[in-house]
Design an enzyme around this catalytic site. Structure first.
Site, mmCIF file in Angstrom:
data_model
loop_
_atom_site.group_PDB
_atom_site.id
_atom_site.type_symbol
_atom_site.label_atom_id
_atom_site.label_comp_id
_atom_site.label_asym_id
_atom_site.label_seq_id
_atom_site.Cartn_x
_atom_site.Cartn_y
_atom_site.Cartn_z
ATOM 1 N N ILE A 58 -0.283 -1.954 7.776
ATOM 2 C CA ILE A 58 -1.283 -1.752 8.844
ATOM 3 C C ILE A 58 -2.643 -1.611 8.170
ATOM 4 C CG2 ILE A 58 -2.075 -0.417 10.818
ATOM 5 C CD1 ILE A 58 0.682 0.760 11.154
ATOM 6 N N ASP A 59 -3.492 -2.602 8.339
ATOM 7 C CA ASP A 59 -4.859 -2.489 7.851
ATOM 8 C C ASP A 59 -5.692 -2.031 9.048
ATOM 9 O OD1 ASP A 59 -6.843 -2.851 5.730
ATOM 10 O OD2 ASP A 59 -7.696 -4.263 7.166
ATOM 11 N N ASP B 271 -6.028 -4.919 0.980
ATOM 12 C CA ASP B 271 -6.953 -5.094 2.110
ATOM 13 C C ASP B 271 -7.585 -6.482 2.094
ATOM 14 O OD1 ASP B 271 -6.790 -2.292 2.869
ATOM 15 O OD2 ASP B 271 -8.152 -1.835 1.212
ATOM 16 N N THR C 287 -5.340 1.724 9.842
ATOM 17 C CA THR C 287 -4.459 2.806 10.297
ATOM 18 C C THR C 287 -5.203 3.822 11.165
ATOM 19 O OG1 THR C 287 -3.056 2.541 8.363
ATOM 20 C CG2 THR C 287 -2.884 4.641 9.499
ATOM 21 N N ASP D 142 -0.450 -5.180 3.075
ATOM 22 C CA ASP D 142 -0.900 -3.990 3.802
ATOM 23 C C ASP D 142 -0.230 -4.020 5.168
ATOM 24 O OD1 ASP D 142 -2.088 -1.844 4.935
ATOM 25 O OD2 ASP D 142 -4.138 -2.391 4.373
ATOM 26 N N GLU E 145 0.819 -1.217 0.000
ATOM 27 C CA GLU E 145 0.000 0.000 0.000
ATOM 28 C C GLU E 145 0.852 1.266 0.000
ATOM 29 O OE1 GLU E 145 -2.774 0.504 3.289
ATOM 30 O OE2 GLU E 145 -3.707 2.179 2.222
HETATM 31 P P1 2AM Z 1 -6.275 0.958 5.720
HETATM 32 O O1 2AM Z 1 -6.348 1.148 7.183
HETATM 33 O O2 2AM Z 1 -5.153 0.099 5.281
HETATM 34 O O3 2AM Z 1 -6.339 2.266 4.963
HETATM 35 C C1 2AM Z 1 -11.878 0.212 6.909
HETATM 36 O O4 2AM Z 1 -13.155 0.460 6.481
HETATM 37 C C2 2AM Z 1 -11.065 -0.362 5.780
HETATM 38 O O5 2AM Z 1 -11.001 0.550 4.681
HETATM 39 C C3 2AM Z 1 -9.654 -0.643 6.184
HETATM 40 O O6 2AM Z 1 -9.295 -1.876 5.645
HETATM 41 C C4 2AM Z 1 -8.852 0.518 5.607
HETATM 42 O O7 2AM Z 1 -7.548 0.137 5.260
HETATM 43 C C5 2AM Z 1 -9.641 0.856 4.372
HETATM 44 N N1 2AM Z 1 -9.574 2.270 4.062
HETATM 45 C C6 2AM Z 1 -9.435 3.296 4.926
HETATM 46 N N2 2AM Z 1 -9.431 4.483 4.292
HETATM 47 C C7 2AM Z 1 -9.563 4.199 2.987
HETATM 48 C C8 2AM Z 1 -9.624 5.000 1.801
HETATM 49 N N3 2AM Z 1 -9.566 6.314 1.845
HETATM 50 N N4 2AM Z 1 -9.774 4.363 0.627
HETATM 51 C C9 2AM Z 1 -9.850 3.018 0.579
HETATM 52 N N5 2AM Z 1 -9.801 2.210 1.657
HETATM 53 C C10 2AM Z 1 -9.660 2.795 2.846
HETATM 54 CA CA CA Z 2 -2.917 0.228 5.345
#
Ligand code: 2AM
Ligand code: CA
Length: 284
Positions: A106-107, A232, A109, A104, A77
């Site tokens: 940190i899924d 993700d 964040t 990913d 990512e």
């Molecule tokens: P992330 O923390 O790696 O960004 C939460 O609903 C999920 O959506 C998480 O897996 C998060 O992954 C992802 N996510 C968060 N913000 C996002 C964004 N702006 N666009 C796409 N995915 C997002």
């Molecule tokens: Ca992430």
């Protein structure tokens, strides 16, 4: 894994062992950084966050994978420009690689930044575009979810199986609230409004990979979300499939690396689940 039952060995380590090692090492480090991150930046939108811990963890994983498998491709990512178009393009450029690691670091964040203890490290290995190893690690609970194609999925060393609920009425579902205010957010709200009265309840913990792992382990009956990226979902999709569940897009097509709108379930209630989601979309 791979052809026949041979475990491919490079430098003495199997693919799965390397994936586990990377997830465990990165996860332990991320945990030590909870509440201590020093830099917080906004990526695509005010809801799209990144810290130095995301970047550091991805680098750690990339280096470890590269040490064992220097000729493998890598999609992480934090190595991709923010936004859906860049993600799709980045995946397009590597998806047909013989071996592709999809990471990913940190899924979840947003959770990490707020100290809400639900986030995970997600690592998948695809072979000619098909996921063959999937690992999701939750450092806060020290739970490691591991799947190998054709060999089942495990948590804490025990074989996982999806839950047995046969109908939406008996189900516990989860969703992710998307950030995109134009398309994904209003559609997700319509879907939630349609689903909520038909199920036991709906959760939203903020990590798609962990939601998928929870479907695989039977803790959730199903999960859906709009606008996700390959990193993700890739590991979690194999966890669910190897636990006996179903993973499709919202039209019911089988999961592949390009799927961004996902529905995963214990498979028993998948038809009913998709029907409600589709009706909500048609009515929106
Ligand atoms: P992330 O923390 O790696 O960004 C939460 O609903 C999920 O959506 C998480 O897996 C998060 O992954 C992802 N996510 C968060 N913000 C996002 C964004 N702006 N666009 C796409 N995915 C997002
Ligand atoms: Ca992430």
């Amino acid at each position: 894994m791979g052809e026949g039952n041979d475990i491919p060995l490079v430098g003495g380590k199997s693919f799965t062992a390397v994936a586990i090692n990377c997830a465990a090492k990165a996860g332990e480090w991320i945990k030590t950084k909870l509440g201590n991150h020093t830099s917080l930046s906004i990526k695509y939108s005010a809801q799209d966050l990144v810290t130095e811990v995301d970047k550091g963890a991805e680098k750690m994983i990339r280096n470890l994978v590269g040490t064992h498998f220097p000729h493998h491709s890598f999609l992480g990512e934090e190595g991709v420009e923010p936004g859906p178009e860049a993600s799709t393009k980045a995946l397009q450029s590597v998806k047909d690689a013989e071996y592709l690691w999809i990471v990913d670091p940190i899924d979840g964040t947003t959770n990490f930044v707020h100290g809400f203890p639900y986030f995970s490290v997600s690592i998948a290995l695809a072979h000619w575009g098909e996921v063959i190893v999937g690992v999701v690690y939750d450092p806060m609970r020290d739970e490691l979810f591991v799947a190998e194609k054709g060999k089942g999925a495990y948590v804490r060393g025990r074989r996982m199986a999806v839950s047995g609920e046969q109908t939406l009425r008996d189900s516990l579902l989860a969703t992710g609230f998307p950030a995109d205010p134009n398309y994904a957010q209003p559609l997700n709200m319509k879907q939630l409004q349609a689903i909520a009265p038909q199920v036991r309840n709906v959760r939203s913990l903020g990590s798609a990979a962990l939601h998928m792992a929870y479907v695989a382990s039977g803790r959730l009956s199903g999960f859906w979300e709009i606008g996700l990226n390959s990193w993700d979902l890739a590991a979690g999709a194999l966890l669910v499939k190897e636990s006996g569940g179903a993973v499709t897009d919202l039209q019911g097509n089988e999961y592949h690396l390009g799927v961004r709108h996902v529905a995963a379930s214990n498979s028993h209630l998948h038809g009913e689940f998709l029907q409600v989601l589709q009706q909500a979309e048609a009515g929106s």
